[in-house]
Design an enzyme around this catalytic site. Structure first.
Site, PDB file in Angstrom:
ATOM      1  N   HIS A   7       0.832  -1.214   0.000  1.00 37.43           N
ATOM      2  CA  HIS A   7       0.000   0.000   0.000  1.00 37.43           C
ATOM      3  C   HIS A   7       0.860   1.255   0.000  1.00 37.43           C
ATOM      4  O   HIS A   7       1.557   1.542   0.981  1.00 37.43           O
ATOM      5  CB  HIS A   7      -0.882  -0.031   1.255  1.00 37.43           C
ATOM      6  N   ARG A   8       0.851   1.955  -1.129  1.00 35.41           N
ATOM      7  CA  ARG A   8       1.722   3.131  -1.329  1.00 35.41           C
ATOM      8  C   ARG A   8       3.190   2.718  -1.191  1.00 35.41           C
ATOM      9  O   ARG A   8       4.036   3.497  -0.746  1.00 35.41           O
ATOM     10  CB  ARG A   8       1.375   4.267  -0.363  1.00 35.41           C
ATOM     11  N   GLU A  34       0.305  -0.733  -4.695  1.00 35.29           N
ATOM     12  CA  GLU A  34      -0.863   0.140  -4.802  1.00 35.29           C
ATOM     13  C   GLU A  34      -0.337   1.560  -4.736  1.00 35.29           C
ATOM     14  O   GLU A  34       0.377   1.913  -3.797  1.00 35.29           O
ATOM     15  CB  GLU A  34      -1.849  -0.142  -3.661  1.00 35.29           C
ATOM     16  N   ASP A  36      -1.144   5.961  -5.863  1.00 37.44           N
ATOM     17  CA  ASP A  36      -2.208   6.939  -6.073  1.00 37.44           C
ATOM     18  C   ASP A  36      -1.741   7.996  -7.064  1.00 37.44           C
ATOM     19  O   ASP A  36      -0.588   8.430  -7.000  1.00 37.44           O
ATOM     20  CB  ASP A  36      -2.556   7.633  -4.753  1.00 37.44           C
ATOM     21  N   HIS A  49      -0.894  10.663  -2.600  1.00 35.83           N
ATOM     22  CA  HIS A  49      -2.220  10.288  -2.118  1.00 35.83           C
ATOM     23  C   HIS A  49      -3.107  11.488  -1.802  1.00 35.83           C
ATOM     24  O   HIS A  49      -4.209  11.612  -2.317  1.00 35.83           O
ATOM     25  CB  HIS A  49      -2.090   9.412  -0.858  1.00 35.83           C
ATOM     26  N   GLU A 109      -4.506   3.846  -8.274  1.00 35.02           N
ATOM     27  CA  GLU A 109      -5.757   4.441  -7.787  1.00 35.02           C
ATOM     28  C   GLU A 109      -5.872   5.875  -8.279  1.00 35.02           C
ATOM     29  O   GLU A 109      -4.993   6.701  -8.033  1.00 35.02           O
ATOM     30  CB  GLU A 109      -5.839   4.415  -6.260  1.00 35.02           C
ATOM     31  N   LYS A 111      -7.115   9.339  -7.869  1.00 31.77           N
ATOM     32  CA  LYS A 111      -7.589  10.174  -6.763  1.00 31.77           C
ATOM     33  C   LYS A 111      -8.337  11.374  -7.332  1.00 31.77           C
ATOM     34  O   LYS A 111      -7.841  12.500  -7.335  1.00 31.77           O
ATOM     35  CB  LYS A 111      -6.404  10.636  -5.913  1.00 31.77           C
ATOM     36  N   ASP A 229       0.170  -2.062   4.399  1.00 31.84           N
ATOM     37  CA  ASP A 229       1.303  -1.146   4.596  1.00 31.84           C
ATOM     38  C   ASP A 229       2.587  -1.914   4.886  1.00 31.84           C
ATOM     39  O   ASP A 229       3.680  -1.365   4.767  1.00 31.84           O
ATOM     40  CB  ASP A 229       1.043  -0.213   5.793  1.00 31.84           C
TER      41      ASP A 229
END
Length: 243
Positions: A7-8, A34, A36, A49, A109, A111, A229
């Site tokens: 995640h990120r 993942e 953003d 993000h 993703e 945003k 994470d």
């Protein structure tokens, strides 16, 4: 096998949404990332993000009000004094170029729930195609109109709606918008929903799964994957399960 998406990036230990966090996620064995994306003032696709730069960098203001050059001058690792060089906000192009050197799947993703970022879908589709990565990219968003538009632009690229609350028969909804997967908040993904979705050919990748008990629940049920994470922790726990 339940795939692990960082995640990120490896964000529990490194500055989120930076090349450092992405490379470290690869090193520990994450199968996916993942990230953003938003647009700079001059229309560049950048990886960050929040709508503002305040939390994750030493700058202030909205991403949409800063040029690409201004964003690149910011330090995304300013809170970590052990870093010898500053980490910058990456461009999507920089990430895609790096992805050509490995086998990682990348969930992008969009945003654009607060600011519409006109033209962003066209830009990211063009970049993904330019780098020949259509089969390793997933477009996700809370803005389902946006990913449906992505599908119309590029039906060869997977889309996955992000879902924050319980959705009745989400596999039916997913099929109705031509999504091959769903990404629910982990508390909105009870076992029966995961199993039924997968039985109906829809992959399930809950977010953001950081507790060991939740990770074990998803491994036990054979979930398609999840977003965390702490990819190193997830992989360590996964090794205790038979392939």
């Amino acid at each position: 096998m339940t795939l692990i998406f960082a995640h990120r990036g490896y964000s529990v230990s490194y500055p989120e949404n930076t090349m450092k966090a992405f490379r470290e996620a690869e090193k520990v064995g994450a199968e996916g990332l993942e990230i953003d994306v938003q647009l700079s003032k001059d229309g560049q696709v950048v990886v960050i993000h929040d709508e503002k730069v305040d939390r994750t960098t030493n700058g202030k203001g909205f991403v949409k009000d800063l040029t690409y050059k201004e964003l690149r001058n910011l330090d995304a690792s300013y809170e970590n004094k052990t870093f010898l060089k500053k980490e910058r906000i990456p461009s999507l192009e920089e990430v895609l170029e790096w992805l050509t050197s490995n086998e990682i799947i990348c969930n992008i993703e969009l945003k654009n729930g607060i600011f519409p970022y006109e033209g962003m879908e066209e830009k990211i589709v063009e970049l993904v195609r330019r780098y020949g990565l259509s089969d390793r990219i997933i477009f996700s968003s809370f803005n389902h109109y946006s990913i449906i538009y992505c599908y119309r632009l590029a039906p060869e690229i997977e889309i996955a709606p992000l879902i924050v609350e319980g959705l009745y028969m989400p596999w039916v909804y997913a099929k109705s918008i031509r999504a091959k997967s769903i990404q629910p908040k982990y508390i909105a993904a009870p076992n029966e929903v995961i199993i039924k979705s997968m039985e109906n050919g829809i992959d399930v990748r809950p977010y953001t799964v950081n507790k060991e008990a939740e990770m074990r629940r998803l491994f036990d049920v054979g979930c398609s994957g999840f977003i965390t994470d702490d990819p190193a922790k997830a992989i360590r726990i996964r090794k205790q399960y038979k392939k």
